[in-house]
Design an enzyme around this catalytic site. Structure first.
Site, PDB file in Angstrom:
ATOM      1  N   ASP A  84      -7.444 125.134 -10.382  1.00 62.08           N
ATOM      2  CA  ASP A  84      -6.549 124.628  -9.491  1.00 62.08           C
ATOM      3  C   ASP A  84      -7.316 123.932  -8.452  1.00 62.08           C
ATOM      4  O   ASP A  84      -8.429 124.601  -7.889  1.00 62.08           O
ATOM      5  CB  ASP A  84      -5.825 125.602  -8.678  1.00 62.08           C
ATOM      6  N   ASP A  95      -2.728 118.054  -5.048  1.00 60.09           N
ATOM      7  CA  ASP A  95      -2.932 119.422  -5.549  1.00 60.09           C
ATOM      8  C   ASP A  95      -2.508 119.204  -6.936  1.00 60.09           C
ATOM      9  O   ASP A  95      -1.530 118.754  -7.399  1.00 60.09           O
ATOM     10  CB  ASP A  95      -1.985 120.288  -4.601  1.00 60.09           C
ATOM     11  N   HIS A 155       5.452 123.545  -4.339  1.00 57.36           N
ATOM     12  CA  HIS A 155       5.797 123.875  -2.754  1.00 57.36           C
ATOM     13  C   HIS A 155       5.451 122.538  -2.198  1.00 57.36           C
ATOM     14  O   HIS A 155       4.834 121.526  -2.633  1.00 57.36           O
ATOM     15  CB  HIS A 155       4.639 124.562  -2.277  1.00 57.36           C
ATOM     16  N   HIS A 163       1.175 124.523   2.056  1.00 59.33           N
ATOM     17  CA  HIS A 163       2.297 125.023   1.564  1.00 59.33           C
ATOM     18  C   HIS A 163       3.521 125.021   2.540  1.00 59.33           C
ATOM     19  O   HIS A 163       3.540 125.559   3.723  1.00 59.33           O
ATOM     20  CB  HIS A 163       2.359 126.739   1.289  1.00 59.33           C
ATOM     21  N   GLU A 188       4.459 123.294  -9.964  1.00 57.32           N
ATOM     22  CA  GLU A 188       3.207 124.293 -10.738  1.00 57.32           C
ATOM     23  C   GLU A 188       4.074 125.310 -11.417  1.00 57.32           C
ATOM     24  O   GLU A 188       4.044 126.546 -11.194  1.00 57.32           O
ATOM     25  CB  GLU A 188       2.276 124.708  -9.920  1.00 57.32           C
ATOM     26  N   GLU A 279      -0.022 121.727 -13.115  1.00 55.65           N
ATOM     27  CA  GLU A 279       0.428 121.193 -11.884  1.00 55.65           C
ATOM     28  C   GLU A 279       0.119 119.748 -11.678  1.00 55.65           C
ATOM     29  O   GLU A 279      -0.873 119.325 -11.842  1.00 55.65           O
ATOM     30  CB  GLU A 279      -0.170 121.912 -10.705  1.00 55.65           C
TER      31      GLU A 279
HETATM   32 CO    CO Z   1      -0.072 124.119  -5.530  1.00 54.49          CO
END
Ligand code: CO
Length: 297
Positions: A84, A95, A155, A163, A188, A279
């Site tokens: 990640d 992200d 998010h 977030h 994600e 994600e």
């Molecule tokens: Co994330």
């Protein structure tokens, strides 16, 4: 959303995607987890961005928040490895995440979270209900016989906020809130061979600043000053121990006690199921166009 902001999200997203792709190539059996983590973080700076959070690897039953400390001795083995990566440009975050199966046994698991992400993105548009997106994710994963992880979710992203609302569920929550113009968020999906519920497991090596309060001890003050330079984004204990040596630990303990920072414990599937993740970050522009900011072209 102004043009400049959109451009920064796009730029951050593109770098996040490049770095993720670079990281994918480093995940090999017998490679050092710590070395690979540091190479990936270095790459972010080389591309003139900053990490939005420490590079995170989650192996096998871990799903999130694991980050090696500076004395970590682990090497990659026959594992399912989630990577990640988040980067930011002036606080605007991209992200993204992927999973590499080094075991050779879980290609379908990896495929299921990847497909769930692709299917979810297809239904994203202005007016789409969040619960509906969750339903698509759930169905794509269940089709393979696995469980979506229900207590982890996509998010919203905001400047220097990793977030925020909305929460994009990985199952049908019947949430009728809708996608709208100007929203930036990550989707994600996580797929598990086990319970599809995660819980704290092990001790935190990732922290975030939650309260600004004065501290008296000079060491702690120095550590806090460094933490403030991360502008409210999550950081690794390793970043501090590399800079300050062992006294960083002293500072962290005091900051935790004073409730100035909090730790994120690693999260693992409650029944030790193997977990995969995929994600992307998305931005809905002022015309309602859906832009995948973390797409490699
Ligand atoms: Co994330």
């Amino acid at each position: 959303m102004d043009k400049e902001t959109i451009e920064k999200y796009k730029k951050a997203g593109k770098i996040a995607a490049q770095v993720l792709d670079y990281g994918r190539g480093l995940i090999k059996k017998d490679s050092s987890l710590l070395e690979v983590t540091e190479k990936i973080e270095k790459k972010i700076f080389e591309l003139n961005a900053k990490p939005a959070f420490p590079v995170q690897f989650s192996m096998d039953h871990l799903a999130a928040h694991f980050c090696p400390e500076d004395d970590d001795k682990q090497i990659f083995s026959n594992q399912v490895v989630c990577l990640d990566v988040g980067v930011h440009i002036d606080g605007y975050i991209g992200d993204n995440a992927l999973t590499v199966d080094l075991s050779g046994k879980y290609s379908d698991l990896v495929k299921s979270s990847r497909e769930a992400l692709d299917e979810a993105i297809k239904v994203v548009k202005v007016g789409a209900a969040l619960g509906e997106i969750g339903k698509v994710i759930h169905n794509a994963i269940v089709k393979y016989g696995y469980s979506p992880v229900r207590n982890l979710s996509g998010h919203g992203l905001d400047q220097f906020v990793q977030h925020t609302k909305p929460s994009i569920p990985n199952f049908d929550t019947h949430d009728t809130s809708k996608i709208g113009q100007g929203m930036v968020f990550a989707i994600e999906p996580f797929a598990s061979t086990g319970a599809g519920i995660v819980q704290d497991s092990g001790t935190a090596s990732v922290y975030v600043l939650i309260n600004k309060k004065p501290v008296r001890s000079p060491i702690t003050r120095e550590v806090l000053k460094e933490i403030e330079s991360y502008e409210g984004l999550p950081f690794a204990k390793r970043w501090l121990t590399k800079k300050f040596g062992a006294k960083a630990n002293f500072g962290l303990i005091e900051l935790l006690q004073k409730n100035i920072i909090k730790g994120y414990n690693p999260l693992a599937d409650t029944s030790k199921g193997i977990v995969s993740q995929a994600e992307h970050s998305l931005l809905i522009d002022n015309d309602g166009e859906v832009i995948i900011t973390t797409k490699l072209d």
